[in-house]
Scaffold this motif. Sequence first.
Motif, mmCIF file in Angstrom:
data_model
loop_
_atom_site.group_PDB
_atom_site.id
_atom_site.type_symbol
_atom_site.label_atom_id
_atom_site.label_comp_id
_atom_site.label_asym_id
_atom_site.label_seq_id
_atom_site.Cartn_x
_atom_site.Cartn_y
_atom_site.Cartn_z
ATOM 1 N N LEU A 83 0.859 -1.171 0.000
ATOM 2 C CA LEU A 83 0.000 0.000 0.000
ATOM 3 C C LEU A 83 0.906 1.236 0.000
ATOM 4 C CD1 LEU A 83 -3.024 0.630 2.428
ATOM 5 C CD2 LEU A 83 -2.043 2.228 0.806
ATOM 6 N N PRO A 84 1.399 1.632 -1.170
ATOM 7 C CA PRO A 84 2.337 2.759 -1.239
ATOM 8 C C PRO A 84 1.672 4.084 -0.912
ATOM 9 C CG PRO A 84 2.438 1.373 -3.212
ATOM 10 C CD PRO A 84 1.214 0.982 -2.468
ATOM 11 N N LYS A 85 2.490 5.026 -0.501
ATOM 12 C CA LYS A 85 2.029 6.401 -0.358
ATOM 13 C C LYS A 85 1.874 7.003 -1.740
ATOM 14 C CE LYS A 85 4.612 7.092 3.956
ATOM 15 N NZ LYS A 85 5.717 7.856 4.599
ATOM 16 N N SER A 86 1.205 8.135 -1.822
ATOM 17 C CA SER A 86 1.045 8.810 -3.099
ATOM 18 C C SER A 86 2.419 9.124 -3.701
ATOM 19 C CB SER A 86 0.264 10.117 -2.921
ATOM 20 O OG SER A 86 0.065 10.753 -4.166
ATOM 21 N N GLY A 87 2.604 8.766 -4.985
ATOM 22 C CA GLY A 87 3.858 9.020 -5.671
ATOM 23 C C GLY A 87 4.940 7.990 -5.412
ATOM 24 N N GLN A 88 4.584 6.884 -4.758
ATOM 25 C CA GLN A 88 5.561 5.855 -4.410
ATOM 26 C C GLN A 88 5.284 4.584 -5.206
ATOM 27 O OE1 GLN A 88 5.344 4.328 -0.313
ATOM 28 N NE2 GLN A 88 7.552 4.580 -0.130
ATOM 29 N N SER A 89 6.334 3.927 -5.653
ATOM 30 C CA SER A 89 6.188 2.660 -6.378
ATOM 31 C C SER A 89 6.368 1.485 -5.420
ATOM 32 C CB SER A 89 7.220 2.568 -7.493
ATOM 33 O OG SER A 89 8.528 2.423 -6.947
ATOM 34 N N ILE A 90 5.982 0.295 -5.893
ATOM 35 C CA ILE A 90 6.207 -0.908 -5.096
ATOM 36 C C ILE A 90 7.701 -1.125 -4.872
ATOM 37 C CG2 ILE A 90 6.128 -3.432 -5.159
ATOM 38 C CD1 ILE A 90 3.412 -3.307 -6.348
ATOM 39 N N GLY A 91 8.483 -0.907 -5.924
ATOM 40 C CA GLY A 91 9.927 -1.107 -5.796
ATOM 41 C C GLY A 91 10.535 -0.246 -4.710
ATOM 42 N N GLU A 92 10.120 1.021 -4.670
ATOM 43 C CA GLU A 92 10.629 1.943 -3.646
ATOM 44 C C GLU A 92 10.195 1.506 -2.260
ATOM 45 O OE1 GLU A 92 10.655 6.059 -6.307
ATOM 46 O OE2 GLU A 92 8.860 5.474 -5.192
ATOM 47 N N LEU A 93 8.957 1.077 -2.156
ATOM 48 C CA LEU A 93 8.436 0.637 -0.865
ATOM 49 C C LEU A 93 9.120 -0.645 -0.407
ATOM 50 C CD1 LEU A 93 6.388 1.147 1.379
ATOM 51 C CD2 LEU A 93 4.660 -0.003 -0.015
ATOM 52 N N ALA A 94 9.314 -1.579 -1.331
ATOM 53 C CA ALA A 94 9.943 -2.855 -0.981
ATOM 54 C C ALA A 94 11.373 -2.664 -0.497
ATOM 55 C CB ALA A 94 9.914 -3.794 -2.182
ATOM 56 N N MET A 95 12.061 -1.652 -1.035
ATOM 57 C CA MET A 95 13.449 -1.397 -0.639
ATOM 58 C C MET A 95 13.564 -0.994 0.831
ATOM 59 S SD MET A 95 15.630 -1.960 -3.083
ATOM 60 C CE MET A 95 17.068 -0.940 -2.716
ATOM 61 N N THR A 96 12.462 -0.558 1.416
ATOM 62 C CA THR A 96 12.483 -0.160 2.828
ATOM 63 C C THR A 96 12.220 -1.336 3.764
ATOM 64 O OG1 THR A 96 10.099 0.332 3.020
ATOM 65 C CG2 THR A 96 11.510 2.059 2.100
ATOM 66 N N ASP A 97 11.910 -2.513 3.195
ATOM 67 C CA ASP A 97 11.484 -3.651 4.002
ATOM 68 C C ASP A 97 12.669 -4.543 4.379
ATOM 69 O OD1 ASP A 97 10.047 -5.541 5.334
ATOM 70 O OD2 ASP A 97 8.855 -6.201 3.602
ATOM 71 N N ALA A 98 13.347 -4.177 5.456
ATOM 72 C CA ALA A 98 14.516 -4.943 5.896
ATOM 73 C C ALA A 98 14.136 -6.347 6.368
ATOM 74 C CB ALA A 98 15.219 -4.190 7.033
ATOM 75 N N GLY A 99 12.868 -6.543 6.724
ATOM 76 C CA GLY A 99 12.436 -7.843 7.225
ATOM 77 C C GLY A 99 12.019 -8.825 6.141
ATOM 78 N N SER A 100 11.963 -8.382 4.888
ATOM 79 C CA SER A 100 11.581 -9.269 3.801
ATOM 80 C C SER A 100 12.746 -10.167 3.395
ATOM 81 C CB SER A 100 11.119 -8.455 2.591
ATOM 82 O OG SER A 100 10.893 -9.298 1.476
#
Length: 272
Positions: free
Chosen positions: A136-153
């Motif tokens: 569920l990205p913020k406005s203007g955010q891609s999945i790729g950008e969001l996934a890069m923040t997921d250290a637990g993945s």
Amino acid sequence: MKKTVSKMLLSAFAFSTFSLFASCSNNDENSSLKPQTYVLVHGAWQAPYVWNEVKTELIKSGNQVIVVGLPGHGADKTPPQNLSIDAYRDKVIDAISKVQGKVILVGHSMGGIVVTAVVESIPSKISKLVYIGAFLPKSGQSIGELAMTDAGSLLGPSLIESADHLTLDVNAKDLTNLFIPDGDTSAKQKVIDNYRSEPAIPFSNKVILTQNFGSVDKVYIKTLQDKVISPKLQDQMIASAEIKTVFPVNTSHSPFLSQPKTVSDLLIKIGK
């Protein structure tokens, strides 16, 4: 004799009145369980098959179900260079356009950004928006950008990019451990048998959100044992989107395969 006949008539009248009242009560009770139309959108490296058991349970309860197969997934052969979040969005919008009234829109994983884009485009057609272990990205955010923040993945190290950068694969030895470690042998085999390379371009597409997105009631089903989208990132997305209704399920990334009855029961509860 007259008294006996009178008593018989009185008893018959009382019984018929009770039966009528009971029938009306049952009808009233059933009418409160208004059938819903659910539109189900799958995630990356998956296809419509993942919803089969959930669909069956929802239909048993009197609901209508539309399972959307995204372009480039399942049997669809759209070339990966022609795909985008907009293409996915438009496929879902086309399915919803055939429905009279509103729908409950459900998105899983990558499908989360798809249903978000759909709601932004046609908010008046969506009664509730449901995310299941979804981005569920913020406005203007891609999945790729969001996934890069997921250290637990644990997904990142298993990804294999094609030479032309148009598709992404998951290392075969990690596939079921990432997506459905809690599933039985049959469920795991379905994931293996239906696996396809994932189109890469949509992961870089951004979605712009306005008050349209904000106007729709949202629910998040949080997958507590998720190795693809960590529970921590799910919490952050839930908080950022100010989602108040959250249902935790003790499953991996694919609860519709490992615990389909749990998912269908939750969706029915959400639809009441």
